[in-house]
Write a protein that holds these residues in place. Structure first.
Motif, short mmCIF file in Angstrom:
data_model
loop_
_atom_site.label_atom_id
_atom_site.label_comp_id
_atom_site.label_asym_id
_atom_site.label_seq_id
_atom_site.Cartn_x
_atom_site.Cartn_y
_atom_site.Cartn_z
N SER A 330 3.82 2.55 -8.52
CA SER A 330 3.52 1.58 -9.38
C SER A 330 4.35 1.59 -10.79
O SER A 330 4.85 2.63 -11.19
N VAL A 331 4.64 0.47 -11.15
CA VAL A 331 5.56 0.14 -12.28
C VAL A 331 4.68 -0.10 -13.49
O VAL A 331 5.40 0.10 -14.68
N THR A 451 0.97 -11.08 -9.97
CA THR A 451 1.69 -11.77 -8.76
C THR A 451 2.50 -10.63 -8.20
O THR A 451 2.96 -10.70 -6.82
N GLN A 452 2.60 -9.33 -8.72
CA GLN A 452 3.61 -8.47 -8.25
C GLN A 452 2.68 -7.18 -7.50
O GLN A 452 3.27 -6.02 -7.26
N THR A 453 1.46 -7.22 -7.55
CA THR A 453 0.56 -6.20 -7.47
C THR A 453 0.26 -6.20 -5.76
O THR A 453 -0.31 -7.19 -5.22
N VAL A 454 0.39 -5.13 -5.19
CA VAL A 454 -0.36 -5.04 -3.76
C VAL A 454 -1.52 -4.15 -3.95
O VAL A 454 -1.81 -3.18 -4.40
N ALA A 455 -2.47 -4.60 -2.81
CA ALA A 455 -3.85 -3.80 -2.74
C ALA A 455 -4.00 -3.79 -1.24
O ALA A 455 -3.99 -4.75 -0.51
N THR A 456 -4.04 -2.35 -1.02
CA THR A 456 -4.47 -2.03 0.68
C THR A 456 -5.37 -1.07 0.64
O THR A 456 -5.90 -0.53 -0.18
N MET A 466 1.43 -1.71 -8.29
CA MET A 466 2.34 -2.51 -8.96
C MET A 466 3.90 -2.46 -8.38
O MET A 466 4.44 -1.37 -8.51
N THR A 467 4.35 -3.63 -8.27
CA THR A 467 5.86 -3.60 -7.87
C THR A 467 6.54 -4.36 -8.85
O THR A 467 6.11 -4.85 -9.86
#
Length: 498
Positions: A330-331, A451-456, A466-467
């Motif tokens: 995460s950034v 817009t740049q977050t991934v949830a898995t 966060m990417t």
């Protein structure tokens, strides 16, 4: 100093006046809707809330304490020597000492001490400002729509503050605001409204003298969630219950319970502020048979707002399993995770849909975890930008499906769908990711975050990462043999990227 209520974890709840954290003195404050008081929704007490950043609102009426000359007009109800309660200030229009004796009788206690009461006329009362409320438009509460539209529709009518001396003795000060012995219209409290308010505050004074709030805090289970709201609902619910019963026993009026229907269709801000009082009173009546039993509720308290809002016992409808974590790459900086609860969810939904639909969308709540992130990279002034990842697990697939449909309308109320997110402005964008048939993640805040977050993950375990690249086209789920779920802006039924 006397420990009062736990600091409420939900952020920025309005109209509060005093510190309520451990190791600090705590005030119980009286909050009313603006406009002329009604029998359905008269006064309501709330406790000071902890802001989302961990600070607390403070002070109550500090300005009113600074060398103000008290109003001492002729009044037949002035305190007499030997009264347990001593009153100064504007004329209340009734015997404040007798009200205290009445409330003690209702509570089934005999005390040889009482609070001091200071009453302020409308002219002496300073209205609250957003700065005193600790309100921030960047808070998760505000981002999700729980914010006043213009002038707040609730205001502080009074509060009770405890102080503990070196010998362990407790003193309680009660401040009454907007007192007008002639009645008046709108905000001023005439004698009847003020008597109801004071009965409520006296119950808080008894709680302080009896150590009731400490007793409750000691019995709140570590398995519970959003315990700040739970504690507020029980402490304040007891006081609202007393004010209702007091009217019937001593004022020759019907016991005026809070109007649940009016609350359920109120503004998101009022719903969130008054929820612990309206729902807390109803739950208190569900659990006790008389006012003298109010403290028995503290021995076996509920563990979630869901139980309070639906009259469940502590062993019923327990929260579902749910854990969330921050991805290693995460950034954005993660600095807080908390459970918001069904009241927060329902109040948020109310910002975009009707009262009945907000209730329907929140009713299947099973668990939630809200993660707060911030980043300074996207501000030319070096200010923090905020992002929120709110994971919601519902009781079953049907409840989750109902929520998604209702939340889809909520999203459309926020603004147009642009570049994969619903957008009000740069700092208020929204996107939803479906993780499983029970669990979703709501992403909110700055556009770079949503817009740049991934949830898995799966129904009970979610990872949020966060990417630095756009992620609005797909998301990976652990369910269904890791079948990829598409979440494009064009996909139907508010499934994910929205």
């Amino acid at each position: 100093m006397k420990r009062a209520l736990l600091a409420v974890a939900l952020a920025l709840m309005l109209v509060v006046a005093g510190c309520n954290t451990t190791d600090q003195g705590g005030d119980s404050t009286t909050v009313e809707p603006t406009g002329e008081p009604t029998d359905e929704m008269t006064t309501a007490q709330t406790t000071a809330e902890q802001t989302e950043t961990g600070t607390t609102t403070s002070g109550g009426e500090d300005e009113e304490d600074d060398e103000r000359e008290e109003q001492e007009e002729p009044c037949e109800y002035r305190s007499e020597e030997g009264d347990l309660v001593q009153v100064q200030g504007a004329c209340l229009g009734f015997d404040a000492n007798q009200v205290y004796l009445n409330v003690m009788e209702m509570a089934g206690v005999e005390l040889d001490t009482g609070p001091s009461v200071r009453s302020l006329s409308p002219e002496q009362t300073n209205p609250y400002t957003f700065d005193q409320f600790g309100f921030s438009n960047e808070s998760f509460q505000a981002v999700m729509g729980i914010a006043p539209n213009g002038t707040p529709d609730v205001y502080v009518a009074g509060y009770a503050s405890p102080q503990t001396g070196p010998d362990g003795s407790v003193e309680v000060d009660v401040v009454m605001r907007y007192i007008d012995a002639d009645g008046g219209e709108g905000r001023p409290q005439g004698p009847e409204e003020a008597e109801i308010t004071l009965a409520h505050e006296y119950l808080h004074a008894i709680q302080f003298y009896e150590g009731s709030q400490d007793r409750l805090a000691a019995n709140l289970t570590s398995e519970g969630v959003n315990l700040g709201d739970v504690e507020t609902s029980l402490v304040e619910g007891s006081a609202v219950y007393f004010e209702s019963e007091y009217q019937e026993q001593y004022m020759d009026r019907d016991a005026a319970s809070r109007n649940v229907s009016a609350w359920a269709n109120s503004s998101p801000f009022s719903m969130y502020q008054l929820g612990p009082y309206v729902m807390g009173e109803r739950y208190t009546k569900f659990r006790v048979n008389s006012t003298s039993e109010f403290q028995t509720l503290y021995d076996n308290p509920p563990i979630s707002m869901e139980q309070i809002m639906h009259n469940h016992m502590p062993d019923e409808e327990r929260p579902r399993n749910l854990t969330v974590e921050r991805g290693q790459d995460s950034v954005w900086n993660h600095y807080d995770t908390s459970t918001r609860g069904e009241l927060f969810l329902r109040s948020s939904l109310r910002a975009g849909v009707s009262g009945p639909r907000a209730a329907a969308g929140a009713e299947g709540w099973g668990a939630d975890r809200a993660m707060t992130f911030r980043n300074q990279s996207y501000s030319s002034a070096g200010n923090y930008k905020y992002g929120y990842a709110w994971t919601l697990r519902f009781d079953n697939a049907s409840e989750q499906d109902e929520f998604r449909g209702i939340f889809g309308d909520w999203l459309e109320s926020r603004g147009p769908l642009t570049d994969g997110v619903y957008r009000m402005d740069e700092d208020h964008t929204y996107r939803m990711v479906e993780i499983s048939d029970e669990t979703v993640v709501v992403l909110a805040g700055h556009e770079r975050f949503t817009t740049q977050t991934v949830a898995t993950g799966n129904a009970s375990h979610v990872t949020v990462t966060m990417t630095d690249a756009d992620q609005t086209s797909s998301v990976q789920s652990d369910d269904d043999d890791d079948e990829e779920r598409l979440v494009t802006a064009q996909s139907g039924a508010v499934r994910a990227t929205v």
